[in-house]
Write a protein that holds these residues in place. Structure first.
Motif, PDB file in Angstrom:
ATOM      1  N   LYS A 151       0.853  -1.193   0.000  1.00 43.67           N
ATOM      2  CA  LYS A 151       0.000   0.000   0.000  1.00 43.67           C
ATOM      3  C   LYS A 151       0.881   1.232   0.000  1.00 43.67           C
ATOM      4  O   LYS A 151       1.883   1.282   0.719  1.00 43.67           O
ATOM      5  CB  LYS A 151      -0.914  -0.005   1.215  1.00 43.67           C
ATOM      6  N   ILE A 152       0.507   2.216  -0.788  1.00 45.89           N
ATOM      7  CA  ILE A 152       1.335   3.405  -0.940  1.00 45.89           C
ATOM      8  C   ILE A 152       0.514   4.649  -0.597  1.00 45.89           C
ATOM      9  O   ILE A 152      -0.595   4.823  -1.115  1.00 45.89           O
ATOM     10  CB  ILE A 152       1.866   3.508  -2.395  1.00 45.89           C
ATOM     11  N   ASP A 153       1.068   5.480   0.280  1.00 46.57           N
ATOM     12  CA  ASP A 153       0.430   6.752   0.622  1.00 46.57           C
ATOM     13  C   ASP A 153       0.658   7.706  -0.549  1.00 46.57           C
ATOM     14  O   ASP A 153       1.787   8.110  -0.822  1.00 46.57           O
ATOM     15  CB  ASP A 153       1.071   7.292   1.912  1.00 46.57           C
ATOM     16  N   MET A 154      -0.419   8.066  -1.232  1.00 47.35           N
ATOM     17  CA  MET A 154      -0.291   8.869  -2.457  1.00 47.35           C
ATOM     18  C   MET A 154      -0.485  10.361  -2.206  1.00 47.35           C
ATOM     19  O   MET A 154      -0.605  11.133  -3.162  1.00 47.35           O
ATOM     20  CB  MET A 154      -1.312   8.376  -3.493  1.00 47.35           C
ATOM     21  N   SER A 155      -0.537  10.804  -0.920  1.00 51.08           N
ATOM     22  CA  SER A 155      -0.862  12.224  -0.697  1.00 51.08           C
ATOM     23  C   SER A 155       0.164  13.158  -1.334  1.00 51.08           C
ATOM     24  O   SER A 155      -0.199  14.131  -1.986  1.00 51.08           O
ATOM     25  CB  SER A 155      -1.080  12.530   0.788  1.00 51.08           C
ATOM     26  N   LYS A 156       1.440  12.839  -1.198  1.00 51.07           N
ATOM     27  CA  LYS A 156       2.452  13.733  -1.777  1.00 51.07           C
ATOM     28  C   LYS A 156       2.411  13.684  -3.308  1.00 51.07           C
ATOM     29  O   LYS A 156       2.566  14.702  -3.975  1.00 51.07           O
ATOM     30  CB  LYS A 156       3.852  13.354  -1.279  1.00 51.07           C
ATOM     31  N   LYS A 209      -7.489   1.336  -7.458  1.00 51.80           N
ATOM     32  CA  LYS A 209      -8.037   2.683  -7.276  1.00 51.80           C
ATOM     33  C   LYS A 209      -7.381   3.364  -6.079  1.00 51.80           C
ATOM     34  O   LYS A 209      -7.090   2.705  -5.076  1.00 51.80           O
ATOM     35  CB  LYS A 209      -9.545   2.541  -7.038  1.00 51.80           C
ATOM     36  N   ILE A 210      -7.176   4.641  -6.189  1.00 49.38           N
ATOM     37  CA  ILE A 210      -6.662   5.407  -5.048  1.00 49.38           C
ATOM     38  C   ILE A 210      -7.865   5.772  -4.176  1.00 49.38           C
ATOM     39  O   ILE A 210      -8.782   6.456  -4.633  1.00 49.38           O
ATOM     40  CB  ILE A 210      -5.940   6.693  -5.525  1.00 49.38           C
ATOM     41  N   THR A 211      -7.879   5.251  -2.948  1.00 47.47           N
ATOM     42  CA  THR A 211      -9.041   5.504  -2.077  1.00 47.47           C
ATOM     43  C   THR A 211      -8.578   6.084  -0.747  1.00 47.47           C
ATOM     44  O   THR A 211      -7.470   5.804  -0.275  1.00 47.47           O
ATOM     45  CB  THR A 211      -9.805   4.191  -1.770  1.00 47.47           C
ATOM     46  N   ASP A 212      -9.439   6.889  -0.147  1.00 50.73           N
ATOM     47  CA  ASP A 212      -9.130   7.427   1.188  1.00 50.73           C
ATOM     48  C   ASP A 212      -9.225   6.303   2.211  1.00 50.73           C
ATOM     49  O   ASP A 212     -10.230   5.594   2.274  1.00 50.73           O
ATOM     50  CB  ASP A 212     -10.122   8.542   1.546  1.00 50.73           C
ATOM     51  N   GLN A 213      -8.151   6.134   2.983  1.00 52.01           N
ATOM     52  CA  GLN A 213      -8.123   5.048   3.974  1.00 52.01           C
ATOM     53  C   GLN A 213      -7.472   5.540   5.263  1.00 52.01           C
ATOM     54  O   GLN A 213      -6.648   6.463   5.225  1.00 52.01           O
ATOM     55  CB  GLN A 213      -7.302   3.872   3.428  1.00 52.01           C
ATOM     56  N   PRO A 214      -7.823   4.888   6.392  1.00 55.97           N
ATOM     57  CA  PRO A 214      -7.130   5.223   7.636  1.00 55.97           C
ATOM     58  C   PRO A 214      -5.657   4.839   7.520  1.00 55.97           C
ATOM     59  O   PRO A 214      -5.340   3.791   6.947  1.00 55.97           O
ATOM     60  CB  PRO A 214      -7.844   4.372   8.695  1.00 55.97           C
ATOM     61  N   TRP A 215      -4.783   5.693   8.031  1.00 58.97           N
ATOM     62  CA  TRP A 215      -3.348   5.485   7.805  1.00 58.97           C
ATOM     63  C   TRP A 215      -2.597   5.930   9.055  1.00 58.97           C
ATOM     64  O   TRP A 215      -2.743   7.081   9.482  1.00 58.97           O
ATOM     65  CB  TRP A 215      -2.912   6.318   6.599  1.00 58.97           C
ATOM     66  N   ALA A 216      -1.832   5.029   9.630  1.00 58.62           N
ATOM     67  CA  ALA A 216      -1.065   5.392  10.822  1.00 58.62           C
ATOM     68  C   ALA A 216       0.319   5.874  10.411  1.00 58.62           C
ATOM     69  O   ALA A 216       0.997   5.236   9.606  1.00 58.62           O
ATOM     70  CB  ALA A 216      -0.946   4.176  11.739  1.00 58.62           C
ATOM     71  N   ASP A 217       0.706   7.027  10.951  1.00 59.49           N
ATOM     72  CA  ASP A 217       2.026   7.576  10.627  1.00 59.49           C
ATOM     73  C   ASP A 217       2.598   8.206  11.881  1.00 59.49           C
ATOM     74  O   ASP A 217       1.993   9.113  12.452  1.00 59.49           O
ATOM     75  CB  ASP A 217       1.870   8.617   9.505  1.00 59.49           C
ATOM     76  N   GLN A 218       3.741   7.715  12.316  1.00 55.91           N
ATOM     77  CA  GLN A 218       4.412   8.195  13.520  1.00 55.91           C
ATOM     78  C   GLN A 218       3.455   8.238  14.717  1.00 55.91           C
ATOM     79  O   GLN A 218       3.370   9.237  15.426  1.00 55.91           O
ATOM     80  CB  GLN A 218       5.010   9.580  13.268  1.00 55.91           C
ATOM     81  N   GLY A 219       2.711   7.159  14.860  1.00 56.03           N
ATOM     82  CA  GLY A 219       1.822   7.027  16.012  1.00 56.03           C
ATOM     83  C   GLY A 219       0.523   7.794  15.910  1.00 56.03           C
ATOM     84  O   GLY A 219      -0.301   7.759  16.821  1.00 56.03           O
ATOM     85  N   MET A 220       0.327   8.486  14.805  1.00 55.52           N
ATOM     86  CA  MET A 220      -0.913   9.248  14.636  1.00 55.52           C
ATOM     87  C   MET A 220      -1.764   8.614  13.540  1.00 55.52           C
ATOM     88  O   MET A 220      -1.251   8.212  12.500  1.00 55.52           O
ATOM     89  CB  MET A 220      -0.605  10.703  14.216  1.00 55.52           C
ATOM     90  N   LEU A 221      -3.059   8.545  13.809  1.00 54.26           N
ATOM     91  CA  LEU A 221      -3.961   7.969  12.806  1.00 54.26           C
ATOM     92  C   LEU A 221      -4.574   9.102  11.978  1.00 54.26           C
ATOM     93  O   LEU A 221      -5.112  10.065  12.530  1.00 54.26           O
ATOM     94  CB  LEU A 221      -5.056   7.167  13.502  1.00 54.26           C
TER      95      LEU A 221
END
Lengths: 85, 383
Positions: free
Chosen positions: B190-195, B332-344
């Motif tokens: 899974k790849i975070d596509m925000s950037k 498809k690129i979909t909005d999903q919950p994503w944990a990053d540095q302890g933050m959801l």
């Protein structure tokens, strides 16, 4: 420009993308991309066709509003009658 | 008759674009050949002069049958042509074939002179011999109609009666071969596509709708770039060994509006910018859908990319297009919950998959590729 003329411009652009489909049969509130099986590449071509024909440049941020035929007609109508352009 | 697909055995000459006496240069489209899938433009690979057109529009000929004589620049005039054109240009002293192919041909009693090679510079490979051995003897070629005028234009009986059936058959042959021969393994990430999407937003804001770039162009760029770092996925499995390709020719699975699929390649994708990839993509999709692809575009892909995200599919488990050794799938690129540095938080997330040939690579190498892909898409400014 009347809504009928806008609708005609949409149908003309769609005919180039999906020549085998009968765009006239699309229900106003049906999802346009699903009804005509058009992908993001075809959708971009639709917007290019509308830009060339109507002179309306649709920003990416507005794509989400343009899911159905009636929404697209409404959007273009507003833009052509002095809305933001 | 060129081989325009892994399982093509014959093709129909649709039209000539040249006539005897015409000068041709590398890359010129000299003819159109009808295959089961589509009409394909045939390019010429060396400069010269068209000496004689042997095949006539409408002729259905086995792969490897000469279609025309082209005298290469500086080459002496070709010998007179016998009535039955079972001749090769310049009658080479020795057929180019791999040692394995020679051995197999001797074992199976296959005449290498009659086998069409699909390897480098037309060399005969093991699978060419296997195919020749398993293929019924090609029908006798019609004698050359000496002096008959060269008919241009589409003949009435050239195309198969049911093009859709031909397309299905061609896909069936290639995919059945893939499933029969290739031990696939599958990996996904899974790849975070925000950037990546922010970068694309900024990029497109400065451009008119005609010049906008779709996310898929960025994905193609990342794949091409990633393959430079993990080259083992870019190439072919031929003669029981992996043959790497120095160039990345990205095959892009393209659905056709009337059903079926073509996989035209974007040549030298690793040397193209995102914008150039979008232009190339627009070009090959448009031509794939209007039936104007060139032979090199459908035979030279070194890996396939398939993007089914438009349909809401989240994960793609692809079937490799032989003799390639990998296929990259995007959902498809979909909005999903994503944990990053302890933050959801919520992020636009893309699932990238790799289907790879376990004969050519192991899961470790495949995992390295997906990791490179993820890193590239999460820092798109480096692409």
């Amino acid at each position: 420009m009347t809504e009928t003329e806008i609708r005609q411009a949409i149908f003309d652009s769609l005919r180039k993308i999906a020549p085998e489909a009968d765009a006239q049969k699309i229900q106003p509130d049906e999802n346009l991309r699903e009804a005509l099986d058009i992908d993001s590449f075809d959708f971009l071509n639709l917007l290019i066709g509308l830009h060339q024909r109507l002179g309306v440049e649709i920003p990416e941020g507005d794509y989400g509003q343009l899911t159905t035929l009636s929404a697209l007609v409404r959007y273009l109508s507003q833009r052509l009658t002095g809305g933001r352009s | 008759m060129p081989s325009l697909g892994a399982d093509m055995t014959a093709g129909t000459l649709v039209q000539w674009n040249v006539k005897p006496g015409d000068a041709v240069k590398r890359g010129d489209i000299i003819a159109i050949v009808g295959t089961e899938k589509a009409d394909i433009e045939v390019e010429v690979y060396e400069a010269g002069t068209v000496e004689k057109l042997i095949a006539q529009p409408g002729d259905k000929l086995p792969v490897g049958t000469p279609l025309a004589f082209i005298r290469a620049e500086g080459e002496a005039a070709a010998p007179p042509i016998p009535a039955r054109p079972v001749v090769k240009k310049g009658a080479p002293a020795r057929v180019k074939a791999s040692p394995l192919a020679r051995k197999l041909a001797a074992e199976l009693g296959v005449d290498l002179e009659k086998v069409h090679g699909t390897g480098p510079q037309g060399a005969i490979e093991r699978h060419d011999v296997e195919q020749a051995a398993g293929t019924p003897a090609p029908p006798a070629v019609e004698p050359v109609r000496e002096g008959s005028p060269v008919a241009l234009g589409r003949p009435t009986e050239a195309a198969p009666a049911e093009p859709a059936l031909g397309m299905r058959h061609a896909i069936a042959m290639a995919m059945a071969r893939s499933n029969r021969e290739i031990p696939h393994y599958y990996l996904s990430t899974k790849i975070d596509m925000s950037k990546a999407l922010d970068w694309l937003d900024r990029f497109n804001q400065q451009r008119s709708v005609e010049n906008r770039v779709l996310p898929v162009a960025l994905l193609l760029k990342a794949v091409a770039h990633g393959l430079l770092q993990v080259p083992e996925l870019n190439g072919f499995w031929i003669d029981d060994q992996l043959k790497l390709s120095a160039e990345v020719h990205l095959g892009v699975a393209t659905s056709l509006r009337r059903g079926g699929l073509m996989i035209p390649a974007i040549h030298a994708a690793h040397q193209k910018s995102v914008e150039e990839l979008m232009t190339a993509l627009r070009d090959i999709i448009t031509r794939a859908r209007s039936g104007r692809l060139r032979g090199s575009e459908i035979t030279e892909g070194t890996i396939t990319v398939t993007n089914l995200g438009d349909l809401g599919v989240e994960t793609v488990y692809g079937v490799i297009y032989p003799p390639q050794v990998a296929l990259v799938g995007f959902g498809k690129i979909t909005d999903q919950p994503w944990a990053d540095q302890g933050m959801l938080g919520v992020r636009p997330v893309l699932t990238a998959t790799l289907a790879a040939d376990h004969r050519a690579t192991d899961g470790h190498r495949g995992a390295q590729f997906l990791e490179v892909l993820r890193r590239l898409l999460e820092a798109p400014e480096n692409l």
